[in-house]
Design an enzyme around this catalytic site. Structure first.
Site, PDB file in Angstrom:
ATOM      1  N   GLY A  23       7.841 -22.568  25.532  1.00 39.75           N
ATOM      2  CA  GLY A  23       7.247 -22.309  24.227  1.00 39.75           C
ATOM      3  C   GLY A  23       7.541 -20.904  23.776  1.00 39.75           C
ATOM      4  N   GLY A  26       3.509 -14.734  20.156  1.00 41.23           N
ATOM      5  CA  GLY A  26       3.672 -13.589  19.289  1.00 41.23           C
ATOM      6  C   GLY A  26       4.514 -12.489  19.891  1.00 41.23           C
ATOM      7  CG  LEU A  29      11.750 -17.067  23.061  1.00 37.54           C
ATOM      8  CD1 LEU A  29      13.262 -17.157  23.160  1.00 37.54           C
ATOM      9  CD2 LEU A  29      11.203 -18.258  22.301  1.00 37.54           C
ATOM     10  CG  ASP A 138      -4.679 -15.775  22.023  1.00 38.17           C
ATOM     11  OD1 ASP A 138      -5.498 -16.267  21.223  1.00 38.17           O
ATOM     12  OD2 ASP A 138      -3.479 -16.071  22.018  1.00 38.17           O
TER      13      ASP A 138
END
Length: 799
Positions: A23, A26, A29, A138
């Site tokens: 995936g 921000g 990769l 996060d």
């Protein structure tokens, strides 16, 4: 899900062999890789522009050192890292397991005891992370993997180091609005471990109910709900409320720490003395346990069957709730239609599945071009093999009441304009990206520009990619033959035809808003900066500081209209000359609090006035002088800019907008008089209402409402299977819009009858765009679609 490597991906990173893409985030990769001994790891790489920032490297190095110290059972351990490499990277243990997001989306909300089991494991992981001097920042369902013996928290390796806040970067976006804490939404640089506890509570709401506690139509609305309205706890079991409400206290000091949470949960989980009370099989439903076992053994996840009112695809990656009251959609075919095999020398073409007024238009798997399509000459030869389209209504559609979903409208409508045909020889195509696609596509001449980390330029005729940028582009504008974009701290321009670099400059902070017009590029940067640049060469024309910092989003940035830059600074709306920065006038619009806690939105109209929505107020200000022509006050705040329609009120001219609660207003442009207002049944979004051909179209919740522009009389209403995404597009007597139910709809604009709909593999992003008889749309299935605006995926038409 692991994607294949592209030609640009590395084959080795450090001592690891790269196997595929996991995936992107921000900061860079993420790859699946294998060590010499066969151990699989997940490697997160850092974007080039961040790697070139020496301050970021210092921060990254220290956080890698801290992450190595995180050794809790419920975290994915750091295996190796090289912060000094040309492209810094961090490798953690690869956990072959579904995420919490996948489990809830595919198996439904968790039982209360399973939520407690999950909370205890994540709390222990947070205790380890905080003990190493880190804040995750996060924590969300996709960052928690669920295995048999408990959850695993991932993506903490590039969190914010709390032991040295001086190193916290202001130009790196961290956090997900639906799960972040209030203090993180206000100032992401000063959060503590208590912020992660709030995110844990938000994540538990999703686990227990199937929806996040804050779920606006876009990030701005989500943050507004977070700061002003409180969480949506609908469906939360009463027995879990004390736990979750304690985690989600608005004041950070009122939340428990991870150790307190573990002590609070232990009696509920381990009081029975059962030997298996710490495993997934003791708490999770059988289907969820099977999903975990299947992923561990390398089997693909089995998608749930879709029922009329069910959860099959009602939950997208964002965790949005499945529709409850929407009418059932016709079920898709049990398998993709069979396409007759073409001759060996003729490529397959997509068969038209579903015709006007039929069921979902589907692009059959192997017969749909991924990327470039076949030549027009081949299409002519293959077109005869396509089966005829169906013409009947789908059987599962029942006749709705008048004015709803295509029944006879309440008020007769004028005949639509004659449809414009697609270019001769053109046929529908789709292009699959290797990463997520977001935003609204831009079409200029014969190219369509799409953002998927980089900007990709696709040929309108064939779907072939002409070029892509070498840099990530978080913001983009296409104007005057140039692509203007920013990867955050860098602003750059490229030739829109060939993709060649024209210029690039470094900004002082992260660019969150970018506009281009009349040879000027206007940017807004985090920390209150606004800059103007010469579009042709990149020279800075002027800069102001001290602009508003409460809303740092593309919708809330400085606005550029016809040579005037509008900046919200020091509680005043300032009109500046776009080329010189000289102030023409200013108006005391007020600060964020006096504007209802929402951004100021505006529209400059050709009648010489700029129409401003500021909280519950709407103002008409003269563009030349700032003189107030009129002022209107509503009972609820406006999130979207006003829409101006020229002409007298008797022909539908005026100012139109919808407030946050979904009430549509028609104001007289000359005096601000409230001509009419109509309340819809759901909240509005940040997208403006659309006025075309004497009709006012507004998407509100799952409904698309069409009103008479002169009288406000409801014409028709269409109920979609999910919330409407973005603004509808109207062209040639048709209205196109996307929905969170993964469908792209096309209706007849005069009566709301369904023309066709396309089932995609994800939620439609941004708004569709119509140009020359072709409708372009992007989906979270990583695809860009180009369809015949009249027929959807009809057969190729050639001259």
């Amino acid at each position: 899900m692991v994607d294949q490597l592209t030609q640009h991906d590395p084959r080795r990173i450090g001592p690891f062999e790269v196997l595929g893409r996991l995936g992107a985030g921000g900061m860079g990769l993420v790859y699946l890789a294998r060590s010499a001994s066969g151990r699989r790891v997940a490697i997160k790489t850092v974007r080039t522009e961040l790697a070139e920032d020496q301050l970021f490297r210092v921060r990254f190095t220290r956080e890698v050192e801290a992450a190595r110290a995180v050794s809790g059972f419920y975290t994915a351990a750091v295996v190796d890292a090289d912060p000094r490499a040309a492209v810094p990277w961090l490798a953690t243990a690869y956990v072959p397991a579904p995420s919490l997001e996948e489990i809830v989306n595919e198996c439904g909300p968790m039982p209360a005891q399973a939520v407690r089991w999950l909370a205890a494991g994540v709390a222990e992981a947070l205790q380890s992370i905080h003990g190493a001097g880190l804040v995750h920042r996060d924590l969300k369902p996709s960052n928690v993997l669920v295995v048999e013996d408990g959850p695993r928290v991932i993506d903490f390796g590039i969190a914010s180091g709390v032991s040295n806040t001086r190193l916290t970067m202001t130009n790196v976006a961290v956090g997900t609005p639906a799960y972040m804490s209030p203090e993180q939404a206000k100032d992401s640089r000063s959060v503590t471990g208590a912020s992660d506890v709030f995110s844990l509570g938000s994540m538990l709401v999703f686990a227990a109910t199937g929806h996040p506690p804050f779920h606006g139509a876009n990030p701005v609305e989500t943050v507004f709900m977070l700061l002003r309205e409180g969480p949506d706890l609908e469906g939360l079991p009463d027995e879990l409320r004390p736990l979750i409400e304690s985690c989600m206290q608005m004041e950070a000091t009122g939340r428990p720490n991870p150790a307190d949470l573990q002590a609070q949960l232990a009696p509920h989980l381990f009081g029975s003395g059962s030997d298996d009370s710490g495993t997934a099989s003791a708490w999770l439903p059988e289907r969820a346990v099977g999903l975990i076992e299947g992923r561990r053994n390398g089997r693909p996840a089995v998608k749930p069957a879709t029922t009329a009112g069910g959860r099959g695809h009602g939950h997208g990656p964002s965790g949005a709730r499945a529709p409850v009251h929407a009418p059932p959609l016709p079920p898709p075919p049990a398998h993709d239609p069979v396409v007759p095999a073409p001759p060996a020398h003729v490529p397959a073409v997509p068969a038209p599945v579903g015709a006007p007024d039929g069921g979902p238009v589907r692009l059959p798997g192997a017969a749909v071009p991924i990327g470039p399509g076949p030549r027009v000459a081949d299409m002519r030869a293959a077109a005869v093999a396509a089966p005829p389209p169906e013409s009947a209504l789908a059987a599962s559609w029942s006749r709705p009441r008048p004015g709803v979903n295509g029944a006879d409208p309440a008020v007769p409508a004028p005949a639509p304009a004659p449809p414009e045909a697609s270019p001769a020889g053109w046929r529908p195509w789709r292009f699959r990206m290797s990463n997520d696609v977001w935003g609204t596509p831009r079409v200029a001449e014969d190219l369509v520009y799409v953002t998927s980390f980089e900007v990709h330029a696709l040929d309108v005729a064939t779907g072939r990619r002409r070029f892509k940028t070498r840099d990530v582009a978080w913001s983009m504008a296409v104007a005057d033959g140039r692509i203007h974009a920013s990867d955050g701290p860098t602003l750059f321009a490229l030739d829109a035809r060939e993709g060649a670099d024209l210029w690039r400059v470094q900004t002082d902070a992260w660019v969150y808003s970018l506009q281009a017009d009349r040879g000027t590029v206007l940017t807004a940067t985090r920390g209150g900066g606004v800059q103007a640049w010469e579009a042709s060469a990149g020279q800075k024309l002027w800069e102001v500081t001290g602009a508003q910092t409460d809303f740092e989003s593309p919708e809330a940035g400085a606005a550029l209209h016809d040579g005037t830059a509008y900046v919200w600074q020091d509680a005043r709306l300032r009109a500046l000359d776009a080329r010189t920065g000289d102030e023409r006038w200013s108006y005391p619009i007020g600060d964020a609090a006096s504007c209802g806690g929402v951004p100021v939105r505006l529209t400059q109209a050709p009648d010489g006035y700029v129409y401003v929505a500021a909280g519950t107020r709407v103002l008409a200000l003269e563009v030349a002088s700032g003189h107030v022509r009129w002022h209107f006050e509503a009972p609820a705040v406006f999130l979207a800019p006003p829409t101006f329609v020229p002409g007298p009120a008797v022909t539908g001219g005026g100012v139109y907008l919808a407030d946050y609660l979904g009430t549509v207003y028609a104001l007289d442009a000359t005096d601000g008089r409230d001509r009419w207002r109509i309340a819809t049944e759901a909240r509005s979004s940040t997208d403006p209402v659309l006025v075309a051909a004497g009709h006012v179209h507004v998407g509100s919740g799952k409904g698309l409402y069409t009103l008479d522009a002169v009288t406000g009389t409801p014409k028709w209403r269409f109920q979609a299977g999910g919330d409407i995404v973005g603004a509808p597009a109207v062209a040639e007597g048709r209205i196109h819009f996307g929905s969170s139910d993964h469908l792209l709809y096309t209706l007849k604009a005069d009566d709301g009858r369904l023309r066709w709909k396309l089932a995609t593999g994800g939620e439609i992003t941004g708004s569709p765009v119509v140009r020359d008889g072709i409708v372009y749309a992007c989906s979270k299935d990583r695809c860009v679609y180009a369809l015949d605006a009249e027929k959807g995926t009809g057969t190729a038409r050639t001259t």
